[in-house]
Design a protein around this motif. Structure first.
Motif, PDB file in Angstrom:
ATOM      1  N   ALA A 179       0.864  -1.182   0.000  1.00  0.00           N
ATOM      2  CA  ALA A 179       0.000   0.000   0.000  1.00  0.00           C
ATOM      3  C   ALA A 179       0.893   1.223   0.000  1.00  0.00           C
ATOM      4  O   ALA A 179       1.755   1.381   0.869  1.00  0.00           O
ATOM      5  N   THR A 180       0.693   2.078  -0.998  1.00  0.00           N
ATOM      6  CA  THR A 180       1.502   3.288  -1.149  1.00  0.00           C
ATOM      7  C   THR A 180       0.595   4.485  -1.360  1.00  0.00           C
ATOM      8  O   THR A 180      -0.347   4.423  -2.169  1.00  0.00           O
ATOM      9  N   ASP A 181       0.866   5.566  -0.628  1.00  0.00           N
ATOM     10  CA  ASP A 181       0.103   6.821  -0.781  1.00  0.00           C
ATOM     11  C   ASP A 181      -1.393   6.615  -0.567  1.00  0.00           C
ATOM     12  O   ASP A 181      -2.217   7.214  -1.258  1.00  0.00           O
ATOM     13  N   CYS A 182      -1.751   5.776   0.379  1.00  0.00           N
ATOM     14  CA  CYS A 182      -3.157   5.486   0.658  1.00  0.00           C
ATOM     15  C   CYS A 182      -3.621   6.216   1.914  1.00  0.00           C
ATOM     16  O   CYS A 182      -2.808   6.605   2.755  1.00  0.00           O
ATOM     17  N   THR A 183      -4.927   6.364   2.042  1.00  0.00           N
ATOM     18  CA  THR A 183      -5.517   6.993   3.218  1.00  0.00           C
ATOM     19  C   THR A 183      -6.658   6.126   3.732  1.00  0.00           C
ATOM     20  O   THR A 183      -7.551   5.749   2.962  1.00  0.00           O
ATOM     21  N   PHE A 184      -6.618   5.825   5.030  1.00  0.00           N
ATOM     22  CA  PHE A 184      -7.693   5.093   5.703  1.00  0.00           C
ATOM     23  C   PHE A 184      -8.185   6.001   6.818  1.00  0.00           C
ATOM     24  O   PHE A 184      -7.504   6.182   7.828  1.00  0.00           O
ATOM     25  N   SER A 185      -9.356   6.580   6.604  1.00  0.00           N
ATOM     26  CA  SER A 185      -9.781   7.680   7.471  1.00  0.00           C
ATOM     27  C   SER A 185     -11.257   7.582   7.818  1.00  0.00           C
ATOM     28  O   SER A 185     -12.093   7.240   6.971  1.00  0.00           O
ATOM     29  N   ASN A 186     -11.572   7.879   9.097  1.00  0.00           N
ATOM     30  CA  ASN A 186     -12.963   7.967   9.578  1.00  0.00           C
ATOM     31  C   ASN A 186     -13.732   6.662   9.391  1.00  0.00           C
ATOM     32  O   ASN A 186     -14.945   6.672   9.181  1.00  0.00           O
ATOM     33  N   ASN A 187     -13.048   5.536   9.475  1.00  0.00           N
ATOM     34  CA  ASN A 187     -13.706   4.243   9.384  1.00  0.00           C
ATOM     35  C   ASN A 187     -13.966   3.708  10.789  1.00  0.00           C
ATOM     36  O   ASN A 187     -13.201   3.962  11.716  1.00  0.00           O
ATOM     37  N   SER A 188     -15.039   2.953  10.943  1.00  0.00           N
ATOM     38  CA  SER A 188     -15.411   2.512  12.282  1.00  0.00           C
ATOM     39  C   SER A 188     -15.999   1.112  12.270  1.00  0.00           C
ATOM     40  O   SER A 188     -16.539   0.650  11.267  1.00  0.00           O
ATOM     41  N   ILE A 189     -15.875   0.452  13.411  1.00  0.00           N
ATOM     42  CA  ILE A 189     -16.501  -0.837  13.655  1.00  0.00           C
ATOM     43  C   ILE A 189     -17.414  -0.679  14.850  1.00  0.00           C
ATOM     44  O   ILE A 189     -17.000  -0.181  15.889  1.00  0.00           O
ATOM     45  N   ASP A 198       5.776 -10.918   1.819  1.00  0.00           N
ATOM     46  CA  ASP A 198       6.169  -9.591   2.304  1.00  0.00           C
ATOM     47  C   ASP A 198       4.985  -8.640   2.344  1.00  0.00           C
ATOM     48  O   ASP A 198       4.058  -8.737   1.535  1.00  0.00           O
ATOM     49  N   VAL A 199       5.068  -7.692   3.282  1.00  0.00           N
ATOM     50  CA  VAL A 199       4.077  -6.632   3.404  1.00  0.00           C
ATOM     51  C   VAL A 199       4.828  -5.296   3.423  1.00  0.00           C
ATOM     52  O   VAL A 199       5.733  -5.103   4.229  1.00  0.00           O
ATOM     53  N   ASN A 200       4.461  -4.396   2.514  1.00  0.00           N
ATOM     54  CA  ASN A 200       5.083  -3.071   2.439  1.00  0.00           C
ATOM     55  C   ASN A 200       4.002  -1.999   2.494  1.00  0.00           C
ATOM     56  O   ASN A 200       3.113  -1.964   1.627  1.00  0.00           O
ATOM     57  N   ILE A 201       4.075  -1.146   3.510  1.00  0.00           N
ATOM     58  CA  ILE A 201       3.109  -0.067   3.678  1.00  0.00           C
ATOM     59  C   ILE A 201       3.893   1.222   3.852  1.00  0.00           C
ATOM     60  O   ILE A 201       4.651   1.366   4.832  1.00  0.00           O
ATOM     61  N   GLU A 202       3.750   2.146   2.904  1.00  0.00           N
ATOM     62  CA  GLU A 202       4.538   3.370   2.981  1.00  0.00           C
ATOM     63  C   GLU A 202       3.747   4.571   2.484  1.00  0.00           C
ATOM     64  O   GLU A 202       2.862   4.453   1.637  1.00  0.00           O
ATOM     65  N   ASN A 203       4.074   5.722   3.077  1.00  0.00           N
ATOM     66  CA  ASN A 203       3.460   7.003   2.698  1.00  0.00           C
ATOM     67  C   ASN A 203       1.933   6.961   2.785  1.00  0.00           C
ATOM     68  O   ASN A 203       1.237   7.494   1.922  1.00  0.00           O
ATOM     69  N   CYS A 204       1.421   6.333   3.829  1.00  0.00           N
ATOM     70  CA  CYS A 204      -0.024   6.234   4.028  1.00  0.00           C
ATOM     71  C   CYS A 204      -0.461   7.021   5.259  1.00  0.00           C
ATOM     72  O   CYS A 204       0.345   7.277   6.161  1.00  0.00           O
ATOM     73  N   LYS A 205      -1.733   7.367   5.278  1.00  0.00           N
ATOM     74  CA  LYS A 205      -2.318   8.067   6.410  1.00  0.00           C
ATOM     75  C   LYS A 205      -3.419   7.204   7.032  1.00  0.00           C
ATOM     76  O   LYS A 205      -4.285   6.682   6.312  1.00  0.00           O
ATOM     77  N   PHE A 206      -3.368   7.065   8.342  1.00  0.00           N
ATOM     78  CA  PHE A 206      -4.389   6.361   9.107  1.00  0.00           C
ATOM     79  C   PHE A 206      -4.939   7.359  10.128  1.00  0.00           C
ATOM     80  O   PHE A 206      -4.255   7.669  11.118  1.00  0.00           O
ATOM     81  N   ILE A 207      -6.130   7.869   9.875  1.00  0.00           N
ATOM     82  CA  ILE A 207      -6.642   8.986  10.671  1.00  0.00           C
ATOM     83  C   ILE A 207      -8.058   8.692  11.157  1.00  0.00           C
ATOM     84  O   ILE A 207      -8.941   8.334  10.360  1.00  0.00           O
TER      85      ILE A 207
END
Length: 774
Positions: free
Chosen positions: A427-437, A454-463
């Motif tokens: 995941a690159t340059d992704c945004t995960f925001s305002n999600n809820s359970i 492998d798992v690569n997560i870079e330049n992402c926002k989790f807000i």
């Protein structure tokens, strides 16, 4: 052996025994025949446990005209024909079955005909029927469970399944025997995947299709497959095909028509799945189904959703602002990919207002799938699932600039994105925001990855992702990564922002569960203002470098212990700004190893706290140029979260050193042109001569419109701008610029690859690769 049988005559004019088919079934006994005279019967018949024959006059006359003249119309009130009460030997012959809808009691399978046996395999026959224009979630024409079905002379066409099996759905311990002499026809059925025959069974290992006409001569897994990932041997005996796939890009528009060729934007098709079915899979030169701007939904164009893809076929919208897949808050999955869906790109689309019991964007047994420039927003998942999800051997999956925003999982695992069983995930340059359970079990409200590679997560926002989970044990609010079937590769989580996430009863904002032979590299992340027991917790071997961790929870870092594998965790902490220092690091069971190495501090980061990215570093920050002196092996991208240079001399001491956190203070913007996309445009014709060159080259191009603002710039292979050659308002015409191999400071550049980028009125038009050789 039956002692006797009775024939019951069904006539609409009242001259027979009854006027409805169901009345005849109700009075019949085993071995009876319900003989139906011509007419359209608006009913949904049920065999009611009777081993009988229901047939038109085609049975007694062998005249095929009675097939089209004798119709059972289900009025979309349920399956037209149901065999669901323990029948062991039934016959349906010489009827047209249409306008049925999946049996609600059986998970909406079987629009035309449903044959369902609870625990005993039985024999049923369908002879010389036409099954058409029926709808279901799966198995739209015909659905069977625990049945040996004999199909003879039957046409299954023009049925539509939401998910799979436009023609036939096979589940349980079932088998279909096709008549080799009186051949069937199966064609022009639609579904998001497995458009003709859908198998959902662990028992089916061999499947033979014998027909006169099938949709294509050589069916791929797009047409026939098994969702259970069980190896199945398919045998096809097909005499004719309904269509020949076209080895060409196709265009679709909400204002198009399926009577159009689809070969150009001026002749677009209407239904996405029809275009996907029509286009050829070409491994050497993948084709693309282009979605032109507009709203794609079922209200405007029924049969539009969900849609799927084929191997080596891309689906690309105009851009995510004007190419909208609108679920209209109806209970529906929006996009689906299944077995055999590989080497495909889905790009430039927005998925809005989805409402689904499971997954909105669902991949299953797929491989080498890329989602790029995708928005998933305002979606609700009522069951166990996520807005974008893969399950069971998800293969290689990449997300590039994907945003999952404001999705809610009312009962389930993950709200934003859940990828289960990948062999590689990025995941690159992704945004995960305002999600809820709002229900449990709560795995992660943002992103959940289960991978054997492998798992690569870079330049992402989790807000602002949250999982209150008051009655279930939660795992993570923002990010959860763990193994798949006891295997996982290296995990690289770099250059990300974790902000304002919240979970109760959980293992942290970020929880990483790895294996003894894998490594976790957690570098240059900013983890701030998250409410949880830990900022980041893990099982495994973690290298924690260049991070800023400042959260109000009990601990910033948690080393967890796996008692089942007797697997202690090990931490290597270098150059981190950790609030609370060593006292903020928790060792579960006191069985883990904590290595506090050089460069760790506990100081106020002095964030900027203003603007669109308030957690950038201010000029007073102690995090500036205070990261790892040697970044070799950190798997860092060449730029920070704002696409500014990643390693920069922020404090002006003459040494370029990386900062702590996901932002680099004072660094200039970097434009990525490492793999430039050249837009074919004969009218623009950007080129240079000579190429290779030394010391200068002439770059030429055309301007097609008057009063165009044109920018021509040179970039190096790192994406850094070297020279601005032109930045002017031009009229239409042919232009040439000479680049003498020098930068804006007048210094000669070194040998290597460079890129000329042409922009017209702010829009990138073309990129040209050039080679300077000294």
């Amino acid at each position: 052996m039956w002692l006797h049988s009775t024939t019951w005559y069904i006539k609409l004019d009242g001259t027979g025994d009854f006027t409805t088919i169901q009345q005849g079934i109700n009075v019949s006994t085993h071995s009876d025949t319900v003989l139906v005279y011509p007419g359209t019967y608006y009913e949904n018949i049920d065999y009611n446990g009777k081993n009988i024959t229901v047939a038109s006059l085609e049975l007694t006359t062998s005249d095929p005209q009675y097939i089209s003249q004798t119709v059972i119309d289900g009025q979309r009130q349920g399956s037209c024909v149901s065999v669901v009460s323990g029948e062991t030997n039934t016959i349906l012959q010489g009827l047209t079955i249409k306008n049925g809808q999946g049996n609600q009691a059986l998970t909406s399978w079987g629009g035309g005909i449903t044959i369902y046996v609870e625990d005993t395999q039985v024999n049923n026959s369908i002879i010389n029927c036409v099954i058409t224009e029926n709808y279901a979630i799966a198995g739209a024409g015909l659905s069977i469970f625990n049945t040996n079905l004999f199909l003879s002379g039957t046409v299954i066409r023009n049925n539509f399944a939401d998910r799979a099996g436009g023609a036939i759905g096979v589940s349980g311990d079932s088998n279909v025997t096709f008549d080799e002499d009186n051949r069937c026809n199966i064609y022009n059925n639609l579904a998001a995947y497995m458009s003709e025959i859908y198998i959902s069974s662990i028992h089916v290992t061999d499947f033979t299709v014998i027909v006169d006409t099938f949709t294509v001569y050589v069916p791929s897994e797009y047409f026939v497959s098994n969702v259970r990932a069980i190896a199945v041997t398919y045998n096809f005996d097909i005499l004719n095909s309904y269509l020949e796939p076209i080895d060409h890009d196709l265009y679709v528009s909400p204002n198009g028509s399926d009577e159009n060729s689809g070969l150009s934007p001026d002749q677009p098709m209407l239904i996405i799945n029809r275009a996907v079915r029509k286009v050829a899979s070409n491994p050497d030169n993948p084709n693309t189904v282009y979605l032109l701007p507009g709203f794609y939904n079922d209200t405007s164009n029924p049969l539009q959703l969900p849609f799927g893809c084929k191997p080596y076929v891309n689906i690309i919208g105009n851009n995510l602002n004007d190419t909208i897949i609108d679920g209209e808050s109806n209970l529906n999955t929006l996009f689906m990919g299944l077995s055999g869906y590989e080497h495909s790109l889905v790009k430039n689309l927005s998925f809005l207002n989805g409402f689904c019991n499971g997954k909105l964007v669902w991949l299953h047994n797929t491989d080498f799938i890329v989602f790029e420039n995708i928005l998933i927003q305002d979606c609700i998942i009522t069951g166990f699932g996520a807005a974008i999800s893969s399950s069971t051997a998800g293969g290689n999956i990449e997300l590039r600039n994907v945003t999952a925003y404001n999705t809610e999982s009312q009962i389930g695992s993950n709200s934003g994105a859940w990828f289960n069983g990948t062999t590689y995930f990025e995941a690159t340059d992704c945004t995960f925001s305002n999600n809820s359970i709002s229900g449990g079990p709560c795995h992660s409200a943002g992103l959940y990855v289960m991978s054997s590679g492998d798992v690569n997560i870079e330049n992402c926002k989790f807000i602002n992702n949250s999982g209150p989970c008051p009655t279930y044990f939660g795992y993570a609010s923002a990010l959860l990564v763990n193994d798949y079937n006891g295997e996982i590769g290296d995990i690289n989580i770099n250059n990300n922002l974790f902000l304002d996430n919240h979970i109760e009863n959980g293992r942290g904002t970020i929880y990483i569960d790895s294996e003894p032979n894998s490594s976790i590299h957690f570098s240059n992340n900013t983890v701030v203002n998250n409410i949880s027991s830990y900022g980041v917790s893990f099982n495994g071997n973690m290298y924690l470098q260049n991070n800023v961790l400042r959260n109000p929870g009990d601990y910033e870092v948690g080393l967890l212990y796996d008692p089942y594998l007797n697997f202690p965790s090990t931490l290597y902490s270098l150059y981190n700004n950790i609030e609370g220092g060593s006292s903020a690091i928790f060792s579960d069971n006191n069985s883990n190893v904590i290595n506090l190495l050089e460069g760790n501090i506990d100081e106020d980061p002095q964030f900027l706290l203003s603007g669109d990215d308030p957690y950038q570093l201010s000029e007073l920050s102690p995090c500036i140029d205070n990261g790892t002196p040697d970044t070799t092996g950190l798997f860092l991208p060449p730029w920070d979260l704002l696409h500014h240079g990643r390693i920069w001399d922020g404090d002006g001491n003459g040494l370029a050193t990386i900062d702590m956190g996901c932002y680099e203070f004072g660094a200039p913007p970097v434009v990525s042109v490492e793999d430039p996309v050249v837009i074919p445009n004969d009218e623009i014709n950007l080129c240079n001569y000579p190429n290779p060159f030394n010391p200068s080259t002439t770059i030429s191009f055309n301007v097609t419109q008057t009063s165009s603002f044109v920018t021509l710039e040179i970039f190096n292979i790192k994406g850094q701008k070297v020279k601005t050659l032109l930045n002017s308002l031009l009229s239409a015409g042919h232009f040439e610029c000479v680049w003498n191999g020098k930068n804006d400071a007048g210094k000669s550049v070194s040998s290597g690859e460079y890129f000329a980028r042409l922009k017209v009125n702010g829009e990138e038009i073309d990129v040209r690769k050039m080679l300077l050789m000294k």
